[in-house]
Design a protein around this motif. Structure first.
Motif: not given
Length: 449
Positions: A273, A281, A297, A299, A301, A307-309, A333
């Motif tokens: 991250e 990210s 994956v 992501q 935010a 994060f979505a997942e 994804r």
């Protein structure tokens, strides 16, 4: 499924949140603790009563507190309590506030599935509306192509000037020289390349061989510019990789329609991250249990959002992935989860020899010359120290055949947990050194911060 202490530590947004969570991981701070096959929950008692929920199906969570850290200390405390003593949250019926939260999550997932089905199998559509939308899209793409072309031509001219004047004094000129070019690329709608150019400042002066490494980056960028000039002649997969590298986004509809679907039981082997300004990210690397394929994956935010997942290192998730168009097909994804995640207790597929790892990297570079990183699992390796004075890479890993690769850094946990014994390592490789991101030892997969 119960997360272990290592996994909870990886889930924490920072050390302060983890420390605060540990202070609250005692029964006296909680009431109405409970669990079932779907969720964990409890009420944390402090300055107010906070409703805390955790979804076993996909490691989603929610707390009613106003914290802008995700997960907050209350979620971490709930998970720590159960990790220490699974019986602390006894089996019981879900209270209404948990039922309502889970229902909203399941409804959202169902809408997502329906939307993907409708995209894959369009029913009643208006041909005129589709034609109009396609015409608008092509017009916008042409306008962006023109701006990108202008920006790349300016960058190419700057590259020629840079090479002609030499690289020797760049370390003395500061990062502004690269920041200015990155800003111009953002204005030219090429944010992906802009980020890469901005990172060149990290290379200058970073070691005795920094000139060689920067020159390699300049060469790859010049190759990219030459490829862009011929993008209409390139095969579609290479053109896709080029556009994505420059900063084009693949739309959800296109990914659903064109992305290759891959079913497997995916092991979460590592996660990185990063934060830039107000945007976070996250790169999560997965390895398929059956086919051994590697996927990433990616992501994004805002700093104060989830994060979505939710993906936790050390867990294994049966799922369908959709691979992004391109020659390498690493980015993916999660299209559908095919059951709850489970802890990893067996070795992940990977390479037993460093030469095989490098061969796979070479194949990917041949298909996508602008690839910045490649990840996977190197199995049955050991730590070794380079005794060369002032070595840029004092720590290496060695395989059973004696071949070795340098580490960017040595996480303290890696040295402590391996103790000189063989282990399996998940790492990112940038062509120069390895960044450790995960470790399998003692039948447990752990993340390496």
């Amino acid at each position: 499924m119960v997360l272990g202490a290592d996994q909870i530590e990886r889930l924490a947004p920072d050390a302060a949140s983890l420390a605060a969570g540990r202070k609250l991981a005692a029964a006296r701070h909680w009431s109405a603790l409970g669990s079932d096959n779907q969720a964990l929950w409890g009420i944390c008692q402090g300055s107010a009563n906070y409703l805390v929920k955790f979804d076993r199906a996909d490691q989603g969570y929610h707390c009613s507190c106003p914290s802008r850290k995700f997960p907050c200390k209350h979620v971490l405390a709930l998970l720590l309590i159960v990790a220490q003593d699974p019986d602390a949250a006894p089996k019981r019926d879900e209270p209404e506030w948990v039922v309502e939260w889970l229902a909203k999550r399941r409804a959202r997932d169902e809408k997502k599935t329906v939307r993907q089905h409708e995209t894959a199998s369009p029913a009643d559509v208006d041909p005129q509306a589709i034609a109009k939308a396609n015409a608008g899209r092509k017009r916008r793409e042409a306008q962006r192509d023109e701006r990108v072309s202008e920006g790349l031509e300016r960058l190419d001219l700057w590259l020629h000037d840079l090479i002609r004047n030499g690289l020797a004094d760049l370390a003395l000129r500061g990062s502004g020289i690269f920041a200015e070019q990155a800003k111009r690329l953002v204005d030219a709608q090429a944010p992906g390349l802009a980020n890469r150019v901005a990172r060149w400042s990290e290379i200058t002066g970073s070691g005795p061989d920094w000139h060689e490494r920067l020159l390699a980056e300049l060469g790859r960028t010049h190759l990219l510019i030459r490829a862009w000039r011929r993008i209409d002649e390139l095969p579609a997969p290479i053109a896709d990789e080029l556009r994505q590298h420059l900063g084009w986004n693949v739309t959800q509809d296109r990914l659903d329609a064109e992305g290759e679907a891959v079913d497997d039981s995916w092991i979460v082997v590592g996660q990185i991250e990063e934060q830039e300004d107000r945007l976070r990210s996250q790169r999560t690397w997965l390895v398929g249990r059956q086919a051994g394929q590697v996927a990433m994956v990616l992501q994004f935010a805002p700093a104060n959002q989830n994060f979505a997942e939710s993906l936790v290192v050390g867990m294994e998730q049966a799922a369908t992935l959709r691979r992004y168009p391109g020659t390498v097909g690493v980015r993916a994804r999660i299209a559908a989860r095919l059951g709850p995640p489970t802890p990893v207790t067996a070795r992940a597929p990977g390479d037993d020899r460093i030469v095989d790892w490098l061969d796979r990297f070479a194949d990917r570079i041949a298909a996508h010359p602008w690839l910045e990183r490649f990840a996977g699992v190197l199995r049955y390796v050991r730590l070794a120290r380079d005794s060369t004075p002032q070595s840029r890479h004092p720590w290496w890993i060695i395989d059973t055949g004696g071949d070795r690769l340098p580490l960017q850094r040595l996480p303290r946990r890696l040295a402590a947990l391996t103790g000189g014994h063989p282990f399996d390592l998940a790492a990112e490789w940038d062509g120069v050194s390895l960044l450790p991101i995960g470790l399998f030892a003692d039948r447990t997969w752990r993340g390496l911060p």
